[in-house]
Design a protein around this motif. Structure first.
Motif, short mmCIF file in Angstrom:
data_model
loop_
_atom_site.label_atom_id
_atom_site.label_comp_id
_atom_site.label_asym_id
_atom_site.label_seq_id
_atom_site.Cartn_x
_atom_site.Cartn_y
_atom_site.Cartn_z
N ALA B 32 0.81 -1.43 -0.02
CA ALA B 32 0.09 -0.12 0.11
C ALA B 32 0.76 1.22 -0.01
CB ALA B 32 -1.22 0.09 1.22
N TRP B 33 0.40 2.14 -0.81
CA TRP B 33 0.81 3.60 -0.63
C TRP B 33 0.12 4.17 0.46
CZ3 TRP B 33 3.00 6.75 -5.25
CH2 TRP B 33 3.69 5.93 -6.15
N MET B 34 0.68 5.07 1.38
CA MET B 34 0.19 5.75 2.45
C MET B 34 0.43 7.31 2.46
SD MET B 34 -0.97 3.04 4.08
CE MET B 34 -1.44 3.73 5.68
N SER B 35 -0.18 8.02 3.24
CA SER B 35 0.06 9.23 3.32
C SER B 35 -0.26 9.87 4.67
CB SER B 35 -1.07 10.11 2.17
OG SER B 35 -0.72 11.37 1.99
N TRP B 36 -0.14 11.22 4.91
CA TRP B 36 -0.33 11.94 6.30
C TRP B 36 -0.81 13.18 5.67
CZ3 TRP B 36 -0.13 10.10 11.00
CH2 TRP B 36 0.94 8.71 11.32
N SER B 53 5.00 2.10 -1.61
CA SER B 53 5.36 0.77 -1.22
C SER B 53 6.77 0.57 -1.64
CB SER B 53 4.37 -0.34 -1.71
OG SER B 53 4.66 -0.44 -3.23
N LYS B 54 7.19 -0.52 -0.79
CA LYS B 54 8.70 -0.74 -1.03
C LYS B 54 9.03 -1.40 -2.60
CE LYS B 54 11.15 -0.72 2.97
NZ LYS B 54 10.18 -0.22 3.92
N THR B 55 7.89 -2.00 -3.20
CA THR B 55 8.01 -2.44 -4.49
C THR B 55 8.01 -1.51 -5.49
OG1 THR B 55 5.49 -2.90 -4.54
CG2 THR B 55 6.93 -5.02 -3.78
N ASP B 56 7.31 -0.29 -4.93
CA ASP B 56 7.27 0.90 -5.97
C ASP B 56 8.44 1.85 -5.56
OD1 ASP B 56 3.76 0.83 -6.22
OD2 ASP B 56 5.25 0.17 -7.50
N GLY B 57 9.25 1.64 -4.86
CA GLY B 57 10.67 2.27 -4.66
C GLY B 57 10.76 2.78 -3.21
N GLY B 58 9.68 2.63 -2.48
CA GLY B 58 9.75 3.40 -1.12
C GLY B 58 9.91 4.89 -1.07
N THR B 59 9.47 5.64 -2.23
CA THR B 59 9.91 6.98 -2.16
C THR B 59 8.88 7.82 -1.41
OG1 THR B 59 8.49 7.10 -4.29
CG2 THR B 59 10.69 6.48 -4.55
N THR B 60 9.51 8.93 -1.28
CA THR B 60 8.72 9.95 -0.18
C THR B 60 8.49 11.32 -1.05
OG1 THR B 60 10.73 10.41 0.81
CG2 THR B 60 9.21 8.94 1.90
N THR B 90 4.82 26.45 15.82
CA THR B 90 3.21 26.36 16.34
C THR B 90 2.52 26.37 15.49
OG1 THR B 90 3.38 29.12 15.91
CG2 THR B 90 3.93 28.18 18.20
N GLU B 91 2.57 26.62 13.78
CA GLU B 91 1.63 26.57 12.89
C GLU B 91 1.61 24.94 12.62
OE1 GLU B 91 4.30 28.55 13.01
OE2 GLU B 91 5.33 28.54 10.84
N ASP B 92 2.46 24.02 13.10
CA ASP B 92 2.07 22.61 12.75
C ASP B 92 1.14 22.04 13.78
OD1 ASP B 92 5.93 22.38 12.47
OD2 ASP B 92 4.25 22.31 10.93
N THR B 93 0.49 22.81 14.82
CA THR B 93 -0.48 22.51 15.38
C THR B 93 -1.52 21.89 14.64
OG1 THR B 93 -0.03 23.59 17.40
CG2 THR B 93 -2.23 22.93 17.26
N ALA B 94 -1.94 20.59 14.79
CA ALA B 94 -3.16 20.08 14.06
C ALA B 94 -3.60 18.68 14.44
CB ALA B 94 -2.38 20.25 12.42
N VAL B 95 -4.66 18.21 13.95
CA VAL B 95 -4.82 16.77 14.00
C VAL B 95 -4.19 16.16 12.80
CG1 VAL B 95 -6.90 15.06 14.01
CG2 VAL B 95 -6.82 17.16 15.25
N TYR B 96 -3.28 15.19 12.81
CA TYR B 96 -2.73 14.31 12.08
C TYR B 96 -3.56 13.12 11.65
CZ TYR B 96 0.98 17.73 12.14
OH TYR B 96 1.75 18.90 12.02
N TYR B 97 -3.80 12.92 10.38
CA TYR B 97 -4.69 11.77 9.92
C TYR B 97 -3.55 10.84 9.08
CZ TYR B 97 -8.94 14.24 11.08
OH TYR B 97 -10.10 15.12 11.58
N CYS B 98 -3.81 9.59 9.49
CA CYS B 98 -3.06 8.67 8.50
C CYS B 98 -3.87 8.29 7.45
CB CYS B 98 -2.49 7.46 9.38
SG CYS B 98 -2.21 5.84 8.42
N THR B 99 -3.44 7.93 6.03
CA THR B 99 -4.57 7.53 5.07
C THR B 99 -4.07 6.63 4.05
OG1 THR B 99 -4.01 8.90 3.20
CG2 THR B 99 -5.02 9.83 4.95
N THR B 100 -4.76 5.34 3.66
CA THR B 100 -4.19 4.83 2.64
C THR B 100 -4.46 5.57 1.17
OG1 THR B 100 -6.53 3.85 2.14
CG2 THR B 100 -5.07 2.65 3.58
N LEU B 101 -3.66 5.38 0.26
CA LEU B 101 -3.89 5.75 -1.13
C LEU B 101 -4.44 5.10 -2.12
CD1 LEU B 101 -0.50 8.01 -1.19
CD2 LEU B 101 -2.95 8.94 -1.51
N ILE B 102 -5.18 5.50 -2.68
CA ILE B 102 -5.56 4.75 -4.11
C ILE B 102 -4.59 5.35 -5.10
CG2 ILE B 102 -7.28 4.56 -6.15
CD1 ILE B 102 -9.49 4.88 -4.04
N VAL B 103 -3.51 4.79 -5.55
CA VAL B 103 -2.43 5.32 -6.15
C VAL B 103 -2.70 6.19 -7.58
CG1 VAL B 103 -0.37 4.45 -7.30
CG2 VAL B 103 -1.12 3.26 -5.29
#
Lengths: 105, 120
Positions: B32-36, B53-60, B90-103
């Motif tokens: 799976a590809w993943m995102s924040w 995904s690692k198979t797609d290179g694990g790129t960020t 201070t501007e990084d204050t937020a709720v952080y969500y993890c999501t799956t990605l439909i590539v």
């Protein structure tokens, strides 16, 4: 950077059709996705790639994309559809619209 | 059932660091590809970054606002996604969500979020 413009609020009478727009330069050239977020909850994907519905999303939700405007249409709006709606595209990075608050009267 | 559970949020001082985790279950995490994605109080959604995904290179990829300060990684053996946040503002204050990605760019399933507050 690419910008998406949404109206701050849209109101619709119960059972009527709501249309939420998302404006962007030549947005038709991009895939547009839509998310619903109810208060205190995480967003939920309701439309992806302009008009596709994920499993479990009612057929009342539909999308279109033309020219500089993409539109999320909710037919037969229900009280449970009251939420914030966000459009999103990819332009070298993820880009979200500012969000639209839908009120069902 | 696909499930994402974030943890690690809290109060941190400006300039500090924090690591968020996202425990995944119910799907093939390693492919799976993943995102924040984050949401500041009373504000809209903001993409933070993604990892293939690692198979797609694990790129960020990262949003300009966090590039060079935040780092996304994954441990496929633990079905866990991470967000390392350094030099917090201070501007990084937020709720952080993890999501799956439909590539490659559709945020499909979202976790419930974890709150990060950056304040002195």
């Amino acid at each position: 950077s690419y910008e998406l413009t949404q109206p701050l609020s849209v109101s619709v009478a119960l059972g009527q059709t709501a249309r939420i727009t998302c404006g962007g330069n030549n947005i038709v050239s991009k895939n547009v996705h839509w998310y619903q977020q109810k208060p205190g909850q995480a967003p939920v994907l309701v439309i992806f790639r302009d008009y596709s519905r994920p499993s479990g999303i009612p057929e009342r939700f539909s999308g279109s994309n033309s020219g500089d405007t993409a539109t999320l249409t909710i037919s037969g709006a229900q009280a449970g559809d009251e939420a914030d709606y966000y459009c999103q595209v990819w332009d070298s990075e993820g880009v979200f619209g500012g969000g639209t608050k839908l009120t069902v009267l | 059932e696909v499930q994402l559970v974030e943890s690690g949020g809290g109060l941190v001082k400006p300039g500090g660091s924090l690591r968020l985790s996202c425990a995944a279950s119910g799907f093939d995490f390693s492919n799976a590809w993943m995102s924040w994605v984050r949401q500041a109080p009373g504000k809209g959604l903001e993409w933070v970054g993604r990892i293939s995904s690692k198979t797609d290179g694990g790129t960020t990829d990262y949003a300009a606002a966090v590039n060079g300060r935040f780092s996304i990684s994954r441990d496929d053996s633990k079905h866990t996604l991470y967000l390392q946040m350094n030099s917090l503002k201070t501007e990084d204050t937020a709720v952080y969500y993890c999501t799956t990605l439909i590539v490659p760019d559709v945020f499909d399933v979202w976790g419930q979020g974890t709150k990060v507050t950056v304040s002195s």
